[in-house]
Design a protein around this motif. Sequence first.
Motif, PDB file in Angstrom:
ATOM      1  N   THR A   1      18.114 -88.820 -19.475  1.00 53.47           N
ATOM      2  CA  THR A   1      18.808 -87.742 -20.192  1.00 53.47           C
ATOM      3  C   THR A   1      18.576 -86.386 -19.546  1.00 53.47           C
ATOM      4  O   THR A   1      19.504 -85.577 -19.370  1.00 53.47           O
ATOM      5  N   ASP A   2      17.329 -86.112 -19.188  1.00 56.90           N
ATOM      6  CA  ASP A   2      16.970 -84.794 -18.647  1.00 56.90           C
ATOM      7  C   ASP A   2      17.052 -84.721 -17.133  1.00 56.90           C
ATOM      8  O   ASP A   2      16.846 -83.650 -16.557  1.00 56.90           O
ATOM      9  N   ARG A   3      17.333 -85.846 -16.477  1.00 54.80           N
ATOM     10  CA  ARG A   3      17.400 -85.902 -15.018  1.00 54.80           C
ATOM     11  C   ARG A   3      16.105 -85.386 -14.386  1.00 54.80           C
ATOM     12  O   ARG A   3      16.105 -84.491 -13.545  1.00 54.80           O
ATOM     13  N   VAL A   4      15.032 -85.998 -14.822  1.00 60.25           N
ATOM     14  CA  VAL A   4      13.710 -85.727 -14.261  1.00 60.25           C
ATOM     15  C   VAL A   4      13.119 -87.061 -13.805  1.00 60.25           C
ATOM     16  O   VAL A   4      13.518 -88.128 -14.291  1.00 60.25           O
ATOM     17  N   PRO A   5      12.171 -87.043 -12.856  1.00 63.88           N
ATOM     18  CA  PRO A   5      11.651 -88.311 -12.329  1.00 63.88           C
ATOM     19  C   PRO A   5      11.011 -89.193 -13.399  1.00 63.88           C
ATOM     20  O   PRO A   5      10.294 -88.708 -14.277  1.00 63.88           O
ATOM     21  N   ILE A   6      11.265 -90.484 -13.294  1.00 65.04           N
ATOM     22  CA  ILE A   6      10.642 -91.466 -14.170  1.00 65.04           C
ATOM     23  C   ILE A   6       9.129 -91.430 -14.002  1.00 65.04           C
ATOM     24  O   ILE A   6       8.375 -91.597 -14.953  1.00 65.04           O
ATOM     25  N   CYS A   7       8.691 -91.220 -12.750  1.00 63.94           N
ATOM     26  CA  CYS A   7       7.265 -91.188 -12.414  1.00 63.94           C
ATOM     27  C   CYS A   7       7.012 -90.035 -11.467  1.00 63.94           C
ATOM     28  O   CYS A   7       7.871 -89.706 -10.633  1.00 63.94           O
ATOM     29  N   GLN A   8       5.835 -89.435 -11.558  1.00 63.12           N
ATOM     30  CA  GLN A   8       5.500 -88.327 -10.668  1.00 63.12           C
ATOM     31  C   GLN A   8       5.410 -88.782  -9.213  1.00 63.12           C
ATOM     32  O   GLN A   8       5.641 -87.978  -8.296  1.00 63.12           O
ATOM     33  N   ASP A   9       5.099 -90.050  -8.966  1.00 64.16           N
ATOM     34  CA  ASP A   9       5.091 -90.581  -7.612  1.00 64.16           C
ATOM     35  C   ASP A   9       6.501 -91.051  -7.289  1.00 64.16           C
ATOM     36  O   ASP A   9       6.909 -92.151  -7.680  1.00 64.16           O
ATOM     37  N   THR A  10       7.253 -90.220  -6.587  1.00 63.44           N
ATOM     38  CA  THR A  10       8.643 -90.564  -6.270  1.00 63.44           C
ATOM     39  C   THR A  10       8.767 -91.358  -4.980  1.00 63.44           C
ATOM     40  O   THR A  10       9.867 -91.586  -4.493  1.00 63.44           O
ATOM     41  N   GLY A  11       7.626 -91.789  -4.447  1.00 61.00           N
ATOM     42  CA  GLY A  11       7.615 -92.873  -3.479  1.00 61.00           C
ATOM     43  C   GLY A  11       8.005 -92.544  -2.054  1.00 61.00           C
ATOM     44  O   GLY A  11       8.444 -91.456  -1.717  1.00 61.00           O
ATOM     45  N   THR A  12       7.803 -93.549  -1.197  1.00 65.82           N
ATOM     46  CA  THR A  12       8.407 -93.557   0.128  1.00 65.82           C
ATOM     47  C   THR A  12       9.771 -94.216   0.000  1.00 65.82           C
ATOM     48  O   THR A  12      10.038 -94.956  -0.941  1.00 65.82           O
ATOM     49  N   VAL A  13      10.640 -93.947   0.974  1.00 68.69           N
ATOM     50  CA  VAL A  13      12.004 -94.468   0.923  1.00 68.69           C
ATOM     51  C   VAL A  13      12.131 -95.635   1.902  1.00 68.69           C
ATOM     52  O   VAL A  13      11.847 -95.493   3.095  1.00 68.69           O
ATOM     53  N   TRP A  14      12.535 -96.793   1.376  1.00 72.66           N
ATOM     54  CA  TRP A  14      12.797 -97.980   2.189  1.00 72.66           C
ATOM     55  C   TRP A  14      14.291 -98.251   2.163  1.00 72.66           C
ATOM     56  O   TRP A  14      14.920 -98.270   1.089  1.00 72.66           O
ATOM     57  N   VAL A  15      14.876 -98.430   3.351  1.00 74.30           N
ATOM     58  CA  VAL A  15      16.308 -98.670   3.478  1.00 74.30           C
ATOM     59  C   VAL A  15      16.509 -99.899   4.357  1.00 74.30           C
ATOM     60  O   VAL A  15      16.045 -99.931   5.503  1.00 74.30           O
ATOM     61  N   SER A  16      17.187-100.906   3.836  1.00 76.55           N
ATOM     62  CA  SER A  16      17.452-102.127   4.590  1.00 76.55           C
ATOM     63  C   SER A  16      18.957-102.388   4.601  1.00 76.55           C
ATOM     64  O   SER A  16      19.588-102.465   3.548  1.00 76.55           O
ATOM     65  N   LEU A  17      19.508-102.492   5.799  1.00 77.62           N
ATOM     66  CA  LEU A  17      20.936-102.742   5.959  1.00 77.62           C
ATOM     67  C   LEU A  17      21.173-104.220   6.217  1.00 77.62           C
ATOM     68  O   LEU A  17      20.656-104.781   7.187  1.00 77.62           O
ATOM     69  N   GLU A  18      21.914-104.869   5.335  1.00 76.30           N
ATOM     70  CA  GLU A  18      22.331-106.261   5.528  1.00 76.30           C
ATOM     71  C   GLU A  18      23.736-106.278   6.105  1.00 76.30           C
ATOM     72  O   GLU A  18      24.631-105.632   5.562  1.00 76.30           O
ATOM     73  N   ILE A  19      23.911-107.017   7.182  1.00 76.67           N
ATOM     74  CA  ILE A  19      25.241-107.082   7.796  1.00 76.67           C
ATOM     75  C   ILE A  19      25.603-108.524   8.111  1.00 76.67           C
ATOM     76  O   ILE A  19      24.767-109.319   8.537  1.00 76.67           O
ATOM     77  N   GLY A  20      26.865-108.834   7.913  1.00 75.44           N
ATOM     78  CA  GLY A  20      27.378-110.148   8.247  1.00 75.44           C
ATOM     79  C   GLY A  20      27.654-110.283   9.728  1.00 75.44           C
ATOM     80  O   GLY A  20      27.602-109.299  10.482  1.00 75.44           O
TER      81      GLY A  20
END
Length: 282
Positions: free
Chosen positions: A61-80
Amino acid sequence: MGRTVTAREVAEAVHSAIPRLAWELPADILAGLEAARDAEENERGRIVLDQLVENARIARTDRVPICQDTGTVWVSLEIGPDVAVQGDVFSGVDGAVARAYDEARLRKSVVANAIFDRANTNDNTPAFTDIHPIDEPGAARLHIMLKGGGSDNASRVVMLVPGAGRAGIVDALVECVREKAANACPPLVVGIGIGATFDKVAGLAKRALMRPIDEAAPDGETAALERELLEAVNATGIGAGALGGLSTALAVRVETAPCHIAALPLAINMGCSAMRRCTVDL
């Protein structure tokens, strides 16, 4: 040849996803927390689950982080097999992460070097990226996860002997949960990788976390193992917030692969109650 995935569309997808992931729990995770709360018999565990559900509502509702630790970002691309990537398809990801974390005022948690320079990079980069080819014509999808330090710290890789078998996997998971679950903000989602090699098995465990908790493994054997592992984890009674109860984990998800005849690699990747991940079709 089918379509081409460009660095620009990958970067745009990452930039768009990050604030939403920080603020809004995936629908399956929220539903899992609500179901766990309704089923919980332990008063303290029920209070914790109530608070987690309310916290998710406030964050959305308030658009604030669920947790104070907003983490590292992991990105995985799946391709056919018929999908091409253009040059360094991840070349724009770090810029997208830096912009998103600044614009959404999210905590930056990445240090420049694990041992030689632990100064904060001040923009939450670099992101951690990989490409995963799959046998699915036309597939081009991006898995994105914000992974908190507490849950990753509770994870481990174990090289079991082949004779350890199924029982050894169950025992290793329960041991890890007993030692580490309290620090990983339960109820957990646990990703399990079994097979491949020492360096690849952790990737299996992380990809396992992407499968929604209301979707069992497509084959019966793996689905049965997932149920067995979940029952063993929840039988510990650690419960939500490690204060006791029925729901130490909402789900255990398993991915397997071939391996050497002399090996049984096992990776356990803990996911916390703020399991922030999404899949974007490109």
